[in-house]
Enzyme design. Structure first.
Site, PDB file in Angstrom:
ATOM      1  N   ASP A   1      44.730  44.874  32.870  1.00  0.00           N
ATOM      2  CA  ASP A   1      45.603  43.930  32.595  1.00  0.00           C
ATOM      3  C   ASP A   1      46.630  44.716  31.487  1.00  0.00           C
ATOM      4  O   ASP A   1      46.747  45.776  31.497  1.00  0.00           O
ATOM      5  CB  ASP A   1      45.190  42.523  31.879  1.00  0.00           C
ATOM      6  CG  ASP A   1      44.342  43.098  30.541  1.00  0.00           C
ATOM      7  OD1 ASP A   1      44.304  44.172  29.976  1.00  0.00           O
ATOM      8  OD2 ASP A   1      43.896  42.159  29.779  1.00  0.00           O
TER       9      ASP A   1
ATOM     10  N   LYS B   1      43.958  42.469  40.130  1.00  0.00           N
ATOM     11  CA  LYS B   1      43.116  42.250  39.105  1.00  0.00           C
ATOM     12  C   LYS B   1      42.474  41.169  39.079  1.00  0.00           C
ATOM     13  O   LYS B   1      41.218  41.134  38.670  1.00  0.00           O
ATOM     14  CB  LYS B   1      44.393  42.067  37.706  1.00  0.00           C
ATOM     15  CG  LYS B   1      43.580  42.043  36.480  1.00  0.00           C
ATOM     16  CD  LYS B   1      44.643  41.501  35.264  1.00  0.00           C
ATOM     17  CE  LYS B   1      44.643  40.000  35.453  1.00  0.00           C
ATOM     18  NZ  LYS B   1      45.087  39.309  34.309  1.00  0.00           N
TER      19      LYS B   1
END
Length: 220
Positions: A149, A131
């Site tokens: 997320d 991420k």
């Protein structure tokens, strides 16, 4: 259903994805990261700090941190104990301070102090993961990516675009549905919608422009 039929929550995921993207364009035309940064290094540091923390708390801490350590060369000379006071208001600050110092040292050792425009190289840094790499590469270098997320994952499942809970698999599902040139916008728009409307508890479905397209999977 004919090609001219209106898109509804019972339409195919691909057709709903196109309709959702169009609505998000109208809702969040300027969607972008809410982390404040002025260089790839600052974005990388802010993104590492943002794990299990709010962007607001990170943005409150980073001005003093960056004033003291403006680049990887400066941060690499610090000790974790010296960095801790600057990030004390952020969750897991001791571990993050250690990661930031080591991260800066590796940037100096391996990349001349610069953040590399390379996915694997960013993932290899302490405190960074898939991420983080997607956030940095998309926002600092304009490389197409979807950073998954908690907000993006939640909306992907509620909208019926993914059944997965693993962020990497959610990312694969979303990249298969949406055009590559819109990936950066998409993940920012989904984050904003997840923060403002489709919240984790008590989503405001009656106020949601996406409601006609949403199967509300997992919503009580």
């Amino acid at each position: 259903m004919t090609a001219s039929s209106p898109t509804t929550r019972r339409s195919s995921p691909r057709k709903r994805a196109a309709a959702v993207l169009m609505l998000l364009d109208g809702l969040y035309p300027d969607a972008r990261t809410e982390l404040v940064f002025s260089s790839p290094f600052e974005l990388l540091v802010a993104t590492v700090l943002s794990a299990q923390a709010t962007d607001r708390s990170v943005n409150a801490a980073t001005p003093a941190l960056f004033a003291r350590y403006p680049d990887a060369h400066a941060l690499a000379l610090a000790t974790p104990e010296e960095v801790e006071p600057f990030v004390r208001t952020i969750g897991l600050y001791r571990n993050k301070a250690r990661n930031l110092v080591r991260l800066a040292q590796l940037l100096v050792e391996r990349h001349g102090g610069e953040v590399p425009n390379d996915f694997d190289a960013v993932v290899a840094l302490p405190g960074a993961g898939r991420k983080t790499a997607n956030v940095v590469l998309s926002n600092a270098f304009g490389r197409p990516a979807i950073a998954v997320d908690t907000h993006v994952g939640r909306l992907a499942r509620r909208l019926g675009f993914s059944k997965q809970t693993d962020p990497d698999r959610v990312e694969l599902d979303l990249t298969a549905l949406f055009p590559e040139e819109r990936w950066i916008f998409l993940h920012h728009a989904l984050i904003l919608h997840g923060r403002r409307v489709c919240v984790a508890r008590g989503p405001r479905c009656s106020e949601c422009a996406l409601e006609p397209l949403c199967p509300k999977i997992g919503v009580a």
